[in-house]
Write a protein that holds these residues in place. Structure first.
Motif, PDB file in Angstrom:
ATOM      1  N   LEU A 146       0.824  -1.213   0.000  1.00  0.00           N
ATOM      2  CA  LEU A 146       0.000   0.000   0.000  1.00  0.00           C
ATOM      3  C   LEU A 146       0.857   1.261   0.000  1.00  0.00           C
ATOM      4  O   LEU A 146       0.553   2.246  -0.686  1.00  0.00           O
ATOM      5  CB  LEU A 146      -0.899   0.017   1.237  1.00  0.00           C
ATOM      6  CG  LEU A 146      -2.288  -0.606   1.142  1.00  0.00           C
ATOM      7  CD1 LEU A 146      -3.034  -0.382   2.444  1.00  0.00           C
ATOM      8  CD2 LEU A 146      -3.076  -0.048  -0.025  1.00  0.00           C
ATOM      9  N   TRP A 158       2.163   1.763  -3.413  1.00  0.00           N
ATOM     10  CA  TRP A 158       1.063   2.188  -4.286  1.00  0.00           C
ATOM     11  C   TRP A 158       0.792   3.678  -4.109  1.00  0.00           C
ATOM     12  O   TRP A 158       0.621   4.412  -5.094  1.00  0.00           O
ATOM     13  CB  TRP A 158      -0.188   1.377  -3.967  1.00  0.00           C
ATOM     14  CG  TRP A 158      -1.431   1.935  -4.589  1.00  0.00           C
ATOM     15  CD1 TRP A 158      -1.843   1.810  -5.886  1.00  0.00           C
ATOM     16  CD2 TRP A 158      -2.419   2.754  -3.930  1.00  0.00           C
ATOM     17  NE1 TRP A 158      -3.027   2.482  -6.086  1.00  0.00           N
ATOM     18  CE2 TRP A 158      -3.403   3.073  -4.907  1.00  0.00           C
ATOM     19  CE3 TRP A 158      -2.571   3.232  -2.648  1.00  0.00           C
ATOM     20  CZ2 TRP A 158      -4.516   3.849  -4.593  1.00  0.00           C
ATOM     21  CZ3 TRP A 158      -3.675   4.005  -2.343  1.00  0.00           C
ATOM     22  CH2 TRP A 158      -4.624   4.299  -3.310  1.00  0.00           C
ATOM     23  N   THR A 170       3.285  -5.339  -6.747  1.00  0.00           N
ATOM     24  CA  THR A 170       1.910  -5.364  -6.239  1.00  0.00           C
ATOM     25  C   THR A 170       1.236  -4.013  -6.405  1.00  0.00           C
ATOM     26  O   THR A 170       0.018  -3.938  -6.646  1.00  0.00           O
ATOM     27  CB  THR A 170       1.904  -5.788  -4.764  1.00  0.00           C
ATOM     28  OG1 THR A 170       2.599  -7.032  -4.619  1.00  0.00           O
ATOM     29  CG2 THR A 170       0.479  -5.949  -4.250  1.00  0.00           C
ATOM     30  N   ALA A 171       2.005  -2.942  -6.284  1.00  0.00           N
ATOM     31  CA  ALA A 171       1.433  -1.599  -6.431  1.00  0.00           C
ATOM     32  C   ALA A 171       0.792  -1.423  -7.806  1.00  0.00           C
ATOM     33  O   ALA A 171      -0.261  -0.777  -7.924  1.00  0.00           O
ATOM     34  CB  ALA A 171       2.521  -0.549  -6.209  1.00  0.00           C
ATOM     35  N   HIS A 216      -2.477  -3.139  -7.659  1.00  0.00           N
ATOM     36  CA  HIS A 216      -3.406  -2.284  -6.913  1.00  0.00           C
ATOM     37  C   HIS A 216      -3.980  -1.202  -7.826  1.00  0.00           C
ATOM     38  O   HIS A 216      -5.169  -0.881  -7.761  1.00  0.00           O
ATOM     39  CB  HIS A 216      -2.686  -1.625  -5.736  1.00  0.00           C
ATOM     40  CG  HIS A 216      -2.643  -2.469  -4.499  1.00  0.00           C
ATOM     41  ND1 HIS A 216      -3.662  -3.316  -4.118  1.00  0.00           N
ATOM     42  CD2 HIS A 216      -1.695  -2.586  -3.522  1.00  0.00           C
ATOM     43  CE1 HIS A 216      -3.361  -3.906  -2.991  1.00  0.00           C
ATOM     44  NE2 HIS A 216      -2.173  -3.485  -2.601  1.00  0.00           N
ATOM     45  N   ASN A 217      -3.129  -0.650  -8.640  1.00  0.00           N
ATOM     46  CA  ASN A 217      -3.567   0.431  -9.522  1.00  0.00           C
ATOM     47  C   ASN A 217      -4.603  -0.050 -10.537  1.00  0.00           C
ATOM     48  O   ASN A 217      -5.504   0.688 -10.934  1.00  0.00           O
ATOM     49  CB  ASN A 217      -2.365   1.019 -10.252  1.00  0.00           C
ATOM     50  CG  ASN A 217      -2.384   2.523 -10.285  1.00  0.00           C
ATOM     51  OD1 ASN A 217      -2.850   3.168  -9.354  1.00  0.00           O
ATOM     52  ND2 ASN A 217      -1.908   3.106 -11.359  1.00  0.00           N
ATOM     53  N   ILE A 235      -7.327  -1.818  -4.041  1.00  0.00           N
ATOM     54  CA  ILE A 235      -6.333  -1.925  -2.981  1.00  0.00           C
ATOM     55  C   ILE A 235      -6.721  -2.909  -1.882  1.00  0.00           C
ATOM     56  O   ILE A 235      -6.029  -2.980  -0.860  1.00  0.00           O
ATOM     57  CB  ILE A 235      -6.070  -0.534  -2.360  1.00  0.00           C
ATOM     58  CG1 ILE A 235      -7.352   0.054  -1.760  1.00  0.00           C
ATOM     59  CG2 ILE A 235      -5.478   0.411  -3.375  1.00  0.00           C
ATOM     60  CD1 ILE A 235      -7.139   1.352  -1.004  1.00  0.00           C
ATOM     61  N   GLU A 236      -7.778  -3.682  -2.051  1.00  0.00           N
ATOM     62  CA  GLU A 236      -8.143  -4.652  -1.027  1.00  0.00           C
ATOM     63  C   GLU A 236      -7.122  -5.787  -0.985  1.00  0.00           C
ATOM     64  O   GLU A 236      -6.350  -5.995  -1.919  1.00  0.00           O
ATOM     65  CB  GLU A 236      -9.538  -5.214  -1.293  1.00  0.00           C
ATOM     66  CG  GLU A 236     -10.667  -4.198  -1.142  1.00  0.00           C
ATOM     67  CD  GLU A 236     -10.809  -3.305  -2.361  1.00  0.00           C
ATOM     68  OE1 GLU A 236     -10.137  -3.590  -3.369  1.00  0.00           O
ATOM     69  OE2 GLU A 236     -11.580  -2.325  -2.297  1.00  0.00           O
ATOM     70  N   ARG A 289      -7.129  -8.282  -3.807  1.00  0.00           N
ATOM     71  CA  ARG A 289      -6.595  -7.731  -5.049  1.00  0.00           C
ATOM     72  C   ARG A 289      -5.067  -7.782  -5.052  1.00  0.00           C
ATOM     73  O   ARG A 289      -4.459  -7.962  -6.106  1.00  0.00           O
ATOM     74  CB  ARG A 289      -7.061  -6.286  -5.227  1.00  0.00           C
ATOM     75  CG  ARG A 289      -8.562  -6.085  -5.212  1.00  0.00           C
ATOM     76  CD  ARG A 289      -9.249  -6.788  -6.380  1.00  0.00           C
ATOM     77  NE  ARG A 289     -10.655  -6.449  -6.470  1.00  0.00           N
ATOM     78  CZ  ARG A 289     -11.628  -7.112  -5.859  1.00  0.00           C
ATOM     79  NH1 ARG A 289     -11.325  -8.145  -5.093  1.00  0.00           N
ATOM     80  NH2 ARG A 289     -12.894  -6.747  -5.992  1.00  0.00           N
ATOM     81  N   ALA A 290      -4.479  -7.620  -3.882  1.00  0.00           N
ATOM     82  CA  ALA A 290      -3.016  -7.675  -3.802  1.00  0.00           C
ATOM     83  C   ALA A 290      -2.501  -9.047  -4.208  1.00  0.00           C
ATOM     84  O   ALA A 290      -1.442  -9.160  -4.855  1.00  0.00           O
ATOM     85  CB  ALA A 290      -2.560  -7.329  -2.389  1.00  0.00           C
TER      86      ALA A 290
END
Length: 893
Positions: free
Chosen positions: A47, A50, A82-83, A86-87, A91-92, A95-96
């Motif tokens: 996070l 991100w 991972t960021a 997320h994009n 961002i849950e 989703r990661a």
């Protein structure tokens, strides 16, 4: 048929990837569990990256430095990848985990490629299938941890190394014939020379990426890479030596930015993780037998008993048949790739170099865990797949499919959302379908009560489901409005912890992995001390209760107010202090500020409590400081008001050596973003400093005052550093983003413009820069310290250290030499002197400066190894020179 397999050989791997993706995503869709300690910590790291990548500044060196500092101990490769997910997807937490689809797409083809390269296509397919079904690996895919990404990238690196290895010419040929130009571009690209350079490039990049996932990648790759380096030098293949050097350069290029920024914390953090954590967890010492059998005992749980037993049975069966019939060839046909065998004696030898080397290095580390050795499981899958293929063809397929069926039954029992019919299975990963945990409700309650503040929540229990990491994660999901921190773990800090935060979370029943005495003391202070009131409670699925407590009189209160004609101006409406107080003790003070939101949020107030009638005493102070960000720098809101009123309930600290008398306040507003200042009218307020006065109970000192108090001990040198950094670690828990350091920096820079020769302020500024890991700022500050405190050896030593930390050993060397001249007995300074020589590449000076710290036997071994390295380097360069001399003599064809 062979041509079809060559063209479509990757289709089964694509099918396996799709099957694994479907099963994994179905599990995540069913699961409603809460991420545990490490999982939540890593999710928070993703996070953070991100958020940083939402506003990139690609050409700003400061932005890149801040990006690398977001994760100062753990390489951020997984976080950055991972960021991007997320994009794209949100961002849950679920989703990661989509990033694991990418890592699966790296792992499965790599395993298949290794199997096809070392043995044949069928073994490669079966090995990839086993990687989907190994409990160790599918458990890792269902948790957001770094071990599965590490497994994928390490396996790809090993595959790249293997591919580079098989591009080696079978016989040493002359250089001209090796580099003779091909007739077409296509033939050039397929030529062994081009392929070897290509795979060397891929090898360097992949090893660098694996080290950007986790430092332990080195333990898996060092043995096969060292083996290849030694064999290449032994065979005098100097062009391939150059390829390895280029691969090493690319590895360094990938990992250098992050490691060069965080190298000291990586070193100290790895030491704590490898030794201190092992002691706490009770792991066996490395000189005991359990330390060396730990991972062997874990192997059946990593790969499952059906695969292990049946594959070993295949090897036994094969050996028995081969012993009974020397002409038995059915099982050996097409099992080994003869091309690879001509490059290496046996594929099993190559796999053993990787596997045994990994096992030895991981066993040497005292801290042990089920998941630390996962990256060698793909190599184990190749061996087990080979064993499964050793049964006769007419009934061997039934053995293989029957084994897979049995393994799938265990998988379904382990992950499917069923009742806990076997609670003794510690590795169970059943999809949780029970009642929801109230993490989001607790965060929502805090945000509803304090909507205009960034809150720090003290989390007192630490269980898998209720801990500081997952509450911090859910708080960060809400636009980073709430941070969870574990406090109350040390008895000596309990009182300070309880006085430093407005929010605390307790629970009944099992408290988890927390020190019992300290945790019990702080829980008692929060629940029965009278300073806190119960804000909300929630029943938990484990039949305990979660309790949220809020301070009855919060340190900062923010209220939205109607817009006034003074918009854009900051006003100090009221200051409340006791009538008198003795010096050297905290004094309670309340400030009430009003202004527009942006000015309040970005404001740092420069506050000076000044003696009314100066006595001009040379030995006593006539003022003290109380600079801080408005609202302690915690003003933050999802929806901000136009104007607000901020009430701060704080404590300030008149120095012990302050002159008795009456003190009044002088205030200046400083905008931390623009640097603009504004004089502030102060309402009538005064306090008398009287040594005979009775102290008034006060809250905890604000963080900047504590910073200044601690940095005052810096001139004392190493004897004070342990206490200073220990206490600052406590303070850093209270301000999770360490914004108080920026507030201190801005206020100190402003004051030093008025008092450029104030050595105490310069020490304060230097310390704040060090804590921010701002190398350039710290160097500049300590250069000023050296000018003002030139006879203090530690001032010079600090300047030398920050230069070494910033990889400027040549600039730091004179400061360290001066420190030795002023204090030649300082062991720490002597070590810095040796490290400076080492960082400059001066081996002889390093040896001269540090040999006094090294035992005699170690000195002899170091000298012996040094001469061996020099000899090998000499042989390499002589060999390259001779080979190229022959090239130029003969000419190119």
């Amino acid at each position: 048929m062979k041509n079809y397999q060559k063209r479509h050989g990757w289709l089964p791997i694509a099918g396996l990837w799709l099957l694994g993706a479907f099963c994994d995503r179905l599990w995540f869709a069913l699961d409603r569990s809460i991420p545990s300690w490490d999982q939540a910590d890593y999710l928070t790291g993703a996070l953070n990256y991100w958020q940083a990548l939402q506003t990139p500044e690609w050409f700003s060196g400061d932005w890149w430095r801040s990006l690398w500092l977001l994760s100062s101990k753990i390489p951020p490769g997984t976080y950055i990848l991972t960021a991007f997910f997320h994009n794209l997807f949100g961002i849950e937490a679920d989703r990661a985990t989509l990033v694991y689809l990418l890592f699966s797409a790296i792992l499965l083809p790599s395993v298949y490629g290794l199997g096809r390269l070392l043995f044949n296509r069928n073994i490669g397919i079966w090995a990839a299938a086993l990687c989907l079904m190994f409990p160790g690996l599918y458990h890792a895919r269902l948790d957001f941890l770094l071990d599965f990404p590490l497994t994928a990238v390490v396996t790809f690196s090993f595959y790249s190394l293997s591919r580079w290895k098989v591009t080696e010419p079978l016989k040493l040929t002359s250089l001209p014939s090796e580099i003779s130009p091909p007739h077409t571009i296509s033939s050039f690209l397929k030529s062994p020379a081009c392929q070897s350079w290509f795979w060397a490039i891929i090898l360097g990049l992949s090893v660098g990426l694996s080290l950007m996932i986790k430092q332990t990648a080195l333990f898996f790759l060092i043995t096969p890479i060292a083996w290849v380096i030694v064999s290449t030098i032994r065979d005098r293949r100097w062009v391939r030596v150059l390829q390895l050097l280029m691969a090493g350069f690319l590895t360094g290029l990938v990992m250098y930015p992050w490691y060069s920024t965080n190298w000291l914390l990586v070193f100290t953090g790895s030491q704590r993780a490898a030794i201190q954590a092992a002691v706490v967890e009770g792991d066996p010492a490395i000189y005991t037998l359990p330390a060396w059998t730990f991972y062997a005992e874990q192997l059946p749980h990593h790969v499952s008993w059906p695969f292990l037993v049946v594959s070993l049975t295949g090897f036994v069966f094969y050996g028995w048949r081969l012993r009974g019939d020397r002409h038995f060839t059915e099982l050996t046909a097409d099992l080994e790739n003869l091309v690879w065998k001509s490059h290496f004696n046996s594929p099993f030898k190559w796999l053993a170099i990787f596997g045994i080397g990994s096992y030895v290095f991981l066993s040497l580390i005292q801290n042990k865990d089920f998941r630390y050795v996962l990256p060698y499981l793909p190599v184990v899958s190749l061996v087990l797949a080979y064993g499964l293929m050793l049964f006769p063809r007419h009934w061997g397929k039934w053995v293989r499919w029957g084994t897979c069926t049995a393994a799938l039954v265990f998988i379904l029992a382990d992950v499917w959302p069923v009742h806990e019919w076997h609670p003794d299975i510690l590795a169970s990963h059943h999809a949780y379908r029970g009642p929801d945990w109230p993490h989001q409700e607790a965060i929502a309650e805090i945000m509803e009560t304090t909507p205009y503040l960034r809150s720090t929540l003290g989390v007192l229990p630490s269980t898998p489901m209720i801990n500081q990491h997952n509450l911090n994660y859910y708080g960060n999901l809400q636009q980073f409005q709430v941070y969870g921190r574990q406090v109350g773990t040390r008895r000596s800090h309990v009182v300070q912890d309880a006085r430093s935060l407005d929010w605390f979370l307790t629970k009944t029943g099992n408290q988890g992995s927390v020190p019992t005495e300290a945790q019990g003391a702080i829980v008692e202070l929060v629940e029965t001390g009278g300073e806190f009131e119960l804000q909300a409670s929630w029943p938990l699925p484990d039949e305990s209760t979660l309790n949220l407590y809020h301070h009855r009189l919060p340190m900062v209160t923010v209220e939205a107010v109607e817009a006034s004609a003074t918009e854009g101006m900051i006003t100090l409406d009221r200051v409340t202090v006791p009538a008198q107080s003795p010096p050297g003790v905290p004094v309670p003070v309340t400030y009430e500020w009003t202004g527009d939101w942006d000015s309040l949020r970005d404001g740092v107030v420069i506050l000076t409590w000044q003696l009314q009638n100066s006595a001009a005493s040379p030995s006593l102070r006539e003022s003290w400081l109380h600079d801080h960000g408005i609202g302690k720098g915690e003003l933050q809101a999802v929806t901000a008001p136009l104007q607000a009123k901020v009430i701060e309930r704080m404590a300030m600290l008149p120095p012990t050596d302050v002159m008795p008398g009456t003190y009044t306040l002088v205030a200046t507003y400083l905008n931390r973003k623009t640097g603009e200042t504004q004089a502030i009218d102060v309402p009538g307020v005064a306090i008398a400093i009287n040594p005979a006065a009775t102290a008034t109970p006060a809250p905890e000192l604000d963080w900047i005052t504590q910073l200044r108090s601690l940095s005052a001990a810096l001139p004392q040198g190493p004897q004070a550093l342990e206490f200073i950094f220990d206490d600052m670690g406590r303070v850093n828990q209270y301000d999770p983003i360490q914004d108080y350091l920026i507030q201190a920096e801005k206020s100190l820079e402003y004051r030093l413009k008025q008092e450029p020769n104030n050595v105490e302020l310069v020490y304060n500024l230097a310390f704040s820069q060090v804590l921010q890991q701002d190398v350039d700022g710290a160097i500049a500050a300590f250069e000023r310290v050296v000018q003002l405190d030139s006879e203090n050896p530690y001032a010079h030593a600090y300047l030398g250290f920050v230069n070494l930390y910033g990889w400027h050993p040549r600039q730091g060397d004179p400061a360290i030499k001066r420190a030795l001249e002023l204090g030649p007995d300082g062991i720490e300074v002597q070590l810095l002197y040796g490290i400076s020589a080492l960082m400059q590449g001066n081996i002889f000076a390093t040896w001269s400066r540090l040999r006094g710290f090294v035992p005699s036997l170690v000195q002899f071994l170091v000298l012996l190894m040094g001469w061996m390295v020099l000899f090998l380097l000499g042989v390499i360069f002589v060999g390259i020179g001779v080979q190229y001399r022959n090239v130029f003599r003969k000419g190119f064809p």
